[in-house]
Scaffold this active site. Structure first.
Site, PDB file in Angstrom:
ATOM      1  N   CYS A  63      -0.440   4.156   2.081  1.00 43.67           N
ATOM      2  CA  CYS A  63      -0.259   3.997   3.528  1.00 43.67           C
ATOM      3  C   CYS A  63       1.202   4.237   3.918  1.00 43.67           C
ATOM      4  CB  CYS A  63      -0.640   2.592   3.997  1.00 43.67           C
ATOM      5  SG  CYS A  63      -2.099   1.902   3.233  1.00 43.67           S
ATOM      6  N   ASP A  64       2.127   3.718   3.119  1.00 45.64           N
ATOM      7  CA  ASP A  64       3.532   3.663   3.558  1.00 45.64           C
ATOM      8  C   ASP A  64       4.502   4.512   2.742  1.00 45.64           C
ATOM      9  OD1 ASP A  64       2.686   1.824   5.436  1.00 45.64           O
ATOM     10  OD2 ASP A  64       3.007   0.127   4.112  1.00 45.64           O
ATOM     11  N   CYS A 123       0.830  -1.205   0.000  1.00 42.08           N
ATOM     12  CA  CYS A 123       0.000   0.000   0.000  1.00 42.08           C
ATOM     13  C   CYS A 123       0.865   1.256   0.000  1.00 42.08           C
ATOM     14  CB  CYS A 123      -0.930  -0.010   1.211  1.00 42.08           C
ATOM     15  SG  CYS A 123      -1.942   1.471   1.321  1.00 42.08           S
TER      16      CYS A 123
END
Ligand code: FAD
Ligand code: NAP
Length: 312
Positions: A139-140, A136
């Site tokens: 997300c990261d 992701c």
């Protein structure tokens, strides 16, 4: 002792399919209960801009899903933060047990559990998950400011992730097992024009390399599938974007599945092999897998459930 909640329609999943099913079944006065699962809003909550939701030239995925949730609530659906751990479809009313201890009892069930990211299955990938290996970028990606990253995959997700990562990373290398992408042409155009991105064609990642203390990724080992030549590409982050598998764990022993886990429905409907159980969205669709098609199937499932309940 957990509580029991009874409903005419239980909707499992809170992606576009689940929320649309909730809007329609609430408007049909079926007082649906929707259980959201671990990812309220579903897959679109881990992306940024969505450009193909009709009516919105640009909308942020998470914003769209908040709006869908609000819409379903406003129509009267009961939306519950819970996770279904087991489902008994052997007799009606159907029963679903959830993490909270609650048992849901329902005359009809709409399965809308969607799909989850696939992994390569390498032991080194598993070892570095959360320590440089991710599925992701939204997300990261932030953790890789000024660093080099590698993305594997050739579909819309891989191309989108690569483009998004250029906001942070100094260099993005995409590794793809063939010599052309399957991503939409407009996305490919953007990728090829981006000076931060380079592509390694006809190649697979065979190992993730890194340090032990602290645990972290330093490179990936890449093998050309045509020549067998091996090389190492340095990176601090490795993003796996090789597609999604249907989340059919709850029903895998109760309903027929096809194409690696998609729930079989009667063509042109959302009816599964068990009367009163309907499936919608990425859980059943191995072809289109879009937000708008999932929403469409959510609508169909609610209408199919309404018809079923009227006949019983
Ligand atoms: P999902 O969105 O997968 O939602 C599944 C839901 O089920 C989740 O809420 C989860 O919490 C819930 N759930 C699962 N198991 C349980 C359980 N046991 N108990 C309770 N709940 C459970 N499509 C587009 O059209 N346009 C795009 O721009 C686009 N971008 C994308 C970007 C990314 C990074 C990804 C991964 C996908 C993208 N897609 C896009 C595809 C789109 O997100 C999916 O087609 C769509 O979300 C599928 O909707 P769904 O409702 O079937 O399931
Ligand atoms: P996908 O379309 O199934 O593509 C997966 C990619 O990963 C393919 O290029 C595939 O290679 C590659 N791959 C699969 N297994 C692999 C393995 N073991 N090793 C190496 N490579 C592997 O999946 P996706 O990109 O996640 O997209 C899923 C769905 O969501 C699609 O329908 C897509 O349109 C939709 N989506 C839409 C948008 C958007 O509209 N903007 C954004 C994201 C996702 P091959 O090409 O060789 O098969």
């Amino acid at each position: 002792m957990g509580t029991t909640k009874a409903t005419k329609v239980l909707i499992i999943g809170s992606g576009p399919a689940g929320y649309t099913a909730a809007v329609y079944s609430a408007r049909a006065m079926l007082n649906p209960i929707l259980v959201q699962g671990l990812q309220p809003g579903g897959q679109l909550t881990i992306t940024t801009e969505v450009e193909n939701w009709p009516g919105d030239t640009h909308v942020m995925g998470p914003d769209l899903m908040v709006r869908m949730e609000e819409h379903a609530r406003a129509m009267g659906a009961e939306i519950i933060s819970d996770y279904v751990t087991s489902l008994d479809l052997s007799k009606r009313p159907f029963t679903a047990r959830a993490d909270s201890g609650t048992t849901y009892v329902a005359d009809a069930v709409i399965l809308a559990t969607g799909a989850q990211a696939k992994w390569l299955g390498l032991p080194s990938e598993e070892k570095f998950k959360g320590f440089g290996v991710s599925a992701c970028a939204t997300c990261d990606g932030f953790f890789y400011r000024g660093k080099e990253v590698v993305v594997i995959g050739g579909g819309n997700t891989a191309v989108e992730e690569a483009l998004f990562l250029t906001n942070f990373a100094s260099k993005v290398t995409v590794v793809h097992r063939r010599d052309s992408f399957r991503a939409e042409k407009i996305m490919q155009d953007r990728l090829f024009k981006n000076p931060k991105i380079s592509v390694i064609w006809d190649s697979e990642v065979t190992e993730v390399l890194g340090t032990e203390a602290p645990l972290g990724v330093t490179a990936v080992k890449v093998r050309n599938v045509k020549t067998g030549a091996e090389s190492e590409v340095s990176c601090a982050g490795f993003f796996v974007a090789i597609g999604h598998a249907p989340a059919s764990e709850l029903v895998k022993d109760q309903l027929p599945l096809h194409n690696g886990g998609y729930v079989v429905v009667e063509p042109g409907t959302t009816r599964t092999a068990i009367p009163g159980v309907f499936a919608a969205g990425d859980l059943t669709d191995h072809v289109y897998r879009q937000a708008v098609t999932s929403a469409g199937m959510g609508c169909m499932a609610a209408l199919d459930a309404e018809k079923f309940l009227a006949g019983h």
